[in-house]
Design a protein around this motif. Structure first.
Motif, PDB file in Angstrom:
ATOM      1  N   MET A   1      65.929  -9.590  -7.237  1.00  0.00           N
ATOM      2  CA  MET A   1      66.809 -10.254  -6.286  1.00  0.00           C
ATOM      3  C   MET A   1      67.675 -11.262  -7.022  1.00  0.00           C
ATOM      4  N   ILE A   2      68.960 -11.288  -6.675  1.00  0.00           N
ATOM      5  CA  ILE A   2      69.868 -12.326  -7.155  1.00  0.00           C
ATOM      6  C   ILE A   2      70.205 -13.221  -5.972  1.00  0.00           C
ATOM      7  N   VAL A   3      70.054 -14.524  -6.151  1.00  0.00           N
ATOM      8  CA  VAL A   3      70.409 -15.487  -5.112  1.00  0.00           C
ATOM      9  C   VAL A   3      71.644 -16.249  -5.563  1.00  0.00           C
ATOM     10  N   LEU A   4      72.673 -16.264  -4.716  1.00  0.00           N
ATOM     11  CA  LEU A   4      73.925 -16.944  -5.013  1.00  0.00           C
ATOM     12  C   LEU A   4      74.258 -17.922  -3.896  1.00  0.00           C
TER      13      LEU A   4
ATOM     14  N   PRO B   1      69.371  -6.131  -4.710  1.00  0.00           N
ATOM     15  CA  PRO B   1      69.973  -6.836  -3.583  1.00  0.00           C
ATOM     16  C   PRO B   1      70.474  -8.220  -3.991  1.00  0.00           C
ATOM     17  N   VAL B   2      71.557  -8.662  -3.345  1.00  0.00           N
ATOM     18  CA  VAL B   2      72.152  -9.968  -3.620  1.00  0.00           C
ATOM     19  C   VAL B   2      72.102 -10.797  -2.340  1.00  0.00           C
ATOM     20  N   LEU B   3      71.404 -11.922  -2.407  1.00  0.00           N
ATOM     21  CA  LEU B   3      71.263 -12.806  -1.255  1.00  0.00           C
ATOM     22  C   LEU B   3      72.243 -13.964  -1.400  1.00  0.00           C
ATOM     23  N   THR B   4      73.118 -14.112  -0.411  1.00  0.00           N
ATOM     24  CA  THR B   4      74.121 -15.183  -0.442  1.00  0.00           C
ATOM     25  C   THR B   4      73.815 -16.196   0.650  1.00  0.00           C
ATOM     26  N   VAL B   5      73.748 -17.461   0.266  1.00  0.00           N
ATOM     27  CA  VAL B   5      73.462 -18.536   1.214  1.00  0.00           C
ATOM     28  C   VAL B   5      74.664 -19.466   1.245  1.00  0.00           C
ATOM     29  N   SER B   6      75.335 -19.526   2.383  1.00  0.00           N
ATOM     30  CA  SER B   6      76.546 -20.335   2.506  1.00  0.00           C
ATOM     31  C   SER B   6      76.312 -21.647   3.231  1.00  0.00           C
ATOM     32  N   ARG B   7      75.300 -21.688   4.081  1.00  0.00           N
ATOM     33  CA  ARG B   7      75.047 -22.874   4.895  1.00  0.00           C
ATOM     34  C   ARG B   7      73.562 -23.203   4.877  1.00  0.00           C
ATOM     35  N   PRO B   8      73.195 -24.411   5.294  1.00  0.00           N
ATOM     36  CA  PRO B   8      71.771 -24.743   5.363  1.00  0.00           C
ATOM     37  C   PRO B   8      71.026 -23.738   6.228  1.00  0.00           C
ATOM     38  N   SER B   9      69.935 -23.230   5.702  1.00  0.00           N
ATOM     39  CA  SER B   9      69.161 -22.217   6.417  1.00  0.00           C
ATOM     40  C   SER B   9      68.099 -22.886   7.270  1.00  0.00           C
ATOM     41  N   ALA B  10      68.000 -22.439   8.515  1.00  0.00           N
ATOM     42  CA  ALA B  10      67.035 -23.047   9.427  1.00  0.00           C
ATOM     43  C   ALA B  10      65.601 -22.810   8.975  1.00  0.00           C
ATOM     44  N   SER B  11      65.369 -21.738   8.263  1.00  0.00           N
ATOM     45  CA  SER B  11      64.028 -21.441   7.764  1.00  0.00           C
ATOM     46  C   SER B  11      64.155 -20.840   6.383  1.00  0.00           C
TER      47      SER B  11
ATOM     48  N   LYS C   1      66.650  -1.005  -6.904  1.00  0.00           N
ATOM     49  CA  LYS C   1      65.668  -2.075  -7.003  1.00  0.00           C
ATOM     50  C   LYS C   1      65.198  -2.551  -5.639  1.00  0.00           C
ATOM     51  N   LEU C   2      64.975  -1.638  -4.720  1.00  0.00           N
ATOM     52  CA  LEU C   2      64.511  -2.025  -3.401  1.00  0.00           C
ATOM     53  C   LEU C   2      63.013  -2.308  -3.455  1.00  0.00           C
ATOM     54  N   PRO C   3      62.556  -3.306  -2.664  1.00  0.00           N
ATOM     55  CA  PRO C   3      61.113  -3.582  -2.613  1.00  0.00           C
ATOM     56  C   PRO C   3      60.377  -2.393  -2.032  1.00  0.00           C
ATOM     57  N   GLN C   4      59.180  -2.167  -2.515  1.00  0.00           N
ATOM     58  CA  GLN C   4      58.377  -1.046  -2.039  1.00  0.00           C
ATOM     59  C   GLN C   4      57.426  -1.507  -0.951  1.00  0.00           C
ATOM     60  N   ALA C   5      57.278  -0.675   0.058  1.00  0.00           N
ATOM     61  CA  ALA C   5      56.408  -1.031   1.177  1.00  0.00           C
ATOM     62  C   ALA C   5      54.981  -1.288   0.716  1.00  0.00           C
TER      63      ALA C   5
ATOM     64  N   MET D   1      56.336  -9.092  -3.338  1.00  0.00           N
ATOM     65  CA  MET D   1      57.369  -8.109  -3.017  1.00  0.00           C
ATOM     66  C   MET D   1      58.565  -8.242  -3.955  1.00  0.00           C
ATOM     67  N   PHE D   2      58.893  -9.495  -4.311  1.00  0.00           N
ATOM     68  CA  PHE D   2      59.956  -9.729  -5.284  1.00  0.00           C
ATOM     69  C   PHE D   2      59.327 -10.421  -6.484  1.00  0.00           C
ATOM     70  N   ASN D   3      59.101  -9.666  -7.537  1.00  0.00           N
ATOM     71  CA  ASN D   3      58.411 -10.218  -8.701  1.00  0.00           C
ATOM     72  C   ASN D   3      59.294 -11.142  -9.515  1.00  0.00           C
ATOM     73  N   LYS D   4      60.593 -10.824  -9.579  1.00  0.00           N
ATOM     74  CA  LYS D   4      61.509 -11.612 -10.401  1.00  0.00           C
ATOM     75  C   LYS D   4      62.766 -11.932  -9.591  1.00  0.00           C
ATOM     76  N   ILE D   5      63.093 -13.214  -9.535  1.00  0.00           N
ATOM     77  CA  ILE D   5      64.266 -13.679  -8.796  1.00  0.00           C
ATOM     78  C   ILE D   5      65.164 -14.459  -9.742  1.00  0.00           C
ATOM     79  N   LEU D   6      66.459 -14.181  -9.674  1.00  0.00           N
ATOM     80  CA  LEU D   6      67.456 -14.907 -10.450  1.00  0.00           C
ATOM     81  C   LEU D   6      68.286 -15.761  -9.504  1.00  0.00           C
ATOM     82  N   PHE D   7      68.260 -17.070  -9.719  1.00  0.00           N
ATOM     83  CA  PHE D   7      69.086 -17.977  -8.925  1.00  0.00           C
ATOM     84  C   PHE D   7      70.225 -18.472  -9.800  1.00  0.00           C
TER      85      PHE D   7
END
Length: 309
Positions: free
Chosen positions: A111-114, A145-155, A302-306, A1-7
């Motif tokens: 996807m960009i992960v920050l 889409p931009v994914l922001t992680v501020s705290r430890p994620s439970a999953s 750049k939304l994922p396609q169903a 679903m997300f072919n390329k991810i930038l962290f």
């Protein structure tokens, strides 16, 4: 679903939670992951001297120094890199937000992960700017889409099961909904659609009577069903709720009550051109306070396609 991810990472411990999510996403989806670090802001003229973003010291960013920074990143993420071969490591010199956006466009990432504010920044009263100019500028201008992680994620991403979609019924929220809908179907999770009636926006005393508030709540429930639920087709694992209050407070409370693994929001509430849309204070507040990762979506580009889910 997300072919390329930038962290995009500083390589500091504050980014460990974001790193976990980024690497797990790449492993779950077989994505091409790019590990990216901006080491400093260039000086004036043709000099190779830069101001290191971590130490604040002036350094000579020659090829040897750049390779040294890349090697430091390999050491920092050695365990993750061993489990996920093929990760690209990129180091650049420049204004961090500009460089993140530049490489995201060049690599056409999905996807960009920050990493969000550090634990120290989260304490005390919130003030505008705590999220940081770089995060704000990236979230505003990113085509994906931009994914922001501020705290430890439970999953991790592949394990997400409860997704909260918070809407203000703006045009941008439609793109956020399409993202949430596709992801929740891909992970076979549950979707919780939510809207908060912002009482502070009502100027009329009549609107603030209990009857007036109830009318607004009923109208919003109808809109949730008409604008979003009708698009879900045969998908039945969803709920919809409308509360009243201060939006960011109620979104965080609702997500906590639903034990959300992910919050999906539009970039900003107002129906203006994405290039002119400022970073919404509601989104900033949610990023700072949420106990789970937050995805901001401001464009349909750049939304994922169903079909790929």
């Amino acid at each position: 679903m997300f072919n390329k991810i930038l962290f995009a990472t500083t390589g500091s411990p504050e980014c460990d939670s974001a790193a976990r999510v980024a690497f797990d996403m790449a492993r779950q989806y077989g994505s091409k992951l790019t590990l990216f670090h901006v080491l400093g802001i260039p000086g004036k003229g043709d000099s190779n001297l830069v101001i290191d973003t971590r130490t604040g010291e002036e350094v000579d960013a020659d090829a040897e120094y750049l390779e040294g920074v890349a090697e430091e990143l390999r050491t920092t993420y050695a365990n993750q890199l061993e489990a996920l071969p093929g990760v690209e490591i990129e180091v650049a010199v420049g204004v961090p937000s500009r460089e993140v956006l530049r490489i995201a466009r060049a690599k056409d990432v999905d996807m960009i992960v920050l990493c969000g504010p550090s634990e120290g920044q989260q304490s005390g009263f919130y003030k505008r700017g705590v999220v940081g100019d770089n995060l704000r500028k990236v979230a505003k201008a990113a085509r994906c889409p931009v994914l922001t992680v501020s705290r430890p994620s439970a999953s991790f991403w592949g394990g997400f099961s409860n997704i909260v979609f918070a809407t203000d019924f703006s045009k941008a929220s439609e793109s956020a909904f399409q993202f949430a809908k596709t992801v929740v179907k891909a992970v076979d999770g549950e979707l919780h659609m939510f809207h908060c009636v912002d009482l502070s926006r009502f100027q009329s005393p009549i609107a603030l009577t209990q009857d007036g508030i109830e009318a607004k709540l009923a109208e919003s429930r109808r809109r949730l069903h008409h604008e979003y639920a009708t698009q879900l087709g045969d998908f039945k694992r969803y709920t919809s709720e409308v509360w009243e209050g201060t939006p960011y407070v109620e979104i965080v409370k609702f997500a906590r009550e639903r034990q959300a693994d992910l919050i999906v929001m539009a970039h900003h509430a107002r129906d203006v051109d994405p290039d002119e849309r400022p970073f919404g204070s509601t989104l900033e507040q949610v990023i700072v306070r949420a106990s789970c990762p937050v995805v901001s979506v401001n464009r349909p580009d750049k939304l994922p396609q169903a079909a790929e889910a």
